[in-house]
Scaffold this motif. Structure first.
Motif: not given
Length: 156
Positions: A73-99
């Motif tokens: 572990p490093r003192k100033k480490i940060f997570l590069h990506h906060l979320y990871y999406f698959t084809k299905d999860s991203l599709r559901k995300c936009v469809e659930n929000h009016g697309f």
């Protein structure tokens, strides 16, 4: 520079919004999708490029990052990506929000590995499988359009 939620665009201001390697870094990607919907014209397009979480190489990279973080572990480490999406999860995300989902394509970006040496790079690149299975490519691009009908945003 700044965040979309802080911008003062008029409603239905844009014909298209393109987010390239952005959504996975947002602390609240759903809020961003809602804001994008507000600033798009009816039938406006949203185009999102993000790493493909179904890709074996992306999964191995995430495993490597977690292993390194836990071992050193490093003192100033940060997570590069906060979320990871698959084809299905991203599709559901936009469809659930009016697309309306139009299409998703996969493509292979050059994989930057922390591995050193020719043998390790050959091993990593041989795991790609992108010619046999296009869905194993490391990036995906989703194309959707704003729905016309009235819409109530869904929250997680």
């Amino acid at each position: 520079n700044g965040f979309l939620k802080e911008a003062s665009f008029d409603t239905e201001y844009f014909d298209a919004v393109v987010m390239e390697d952005v959504l996975e870094h947002m602390s609240d990607p759903f809020e961003t999708i809602i804001k994008v919907r507000q600033i798009l014209h009816p039938k406006g397009l949203i185009i999102i490029k993000t790493p493909n979480a179904d890709s074996l190489l992306i999964r191995l990279d995430l495993l490597y990052q977690n292993l390194i973080f836990n071992v050193r572990p490093r003192k100033k480490i940060f997570l590069h990506h906060l979320y990871y999406f698959t084809k299905d999860s991203l599709r559901k995300c936009v469809e659930n929000h009016g697309f309306k989902h139009l299409d998703t394509i996969f493509f292979q970006e050059p994989f930057r590995t922390k591995a050193r040496g020719l043998l390790r790079n050959i091993a990593i690149n041989s795991l790609s499988l992108t010619n046999i299975f296009p869905s194993q490519r490391t990036s995906l691009v989703l194309f959707s359009e704003k729905k016309d009908e009235s819409y109530i945003p869904l929250r997680r």
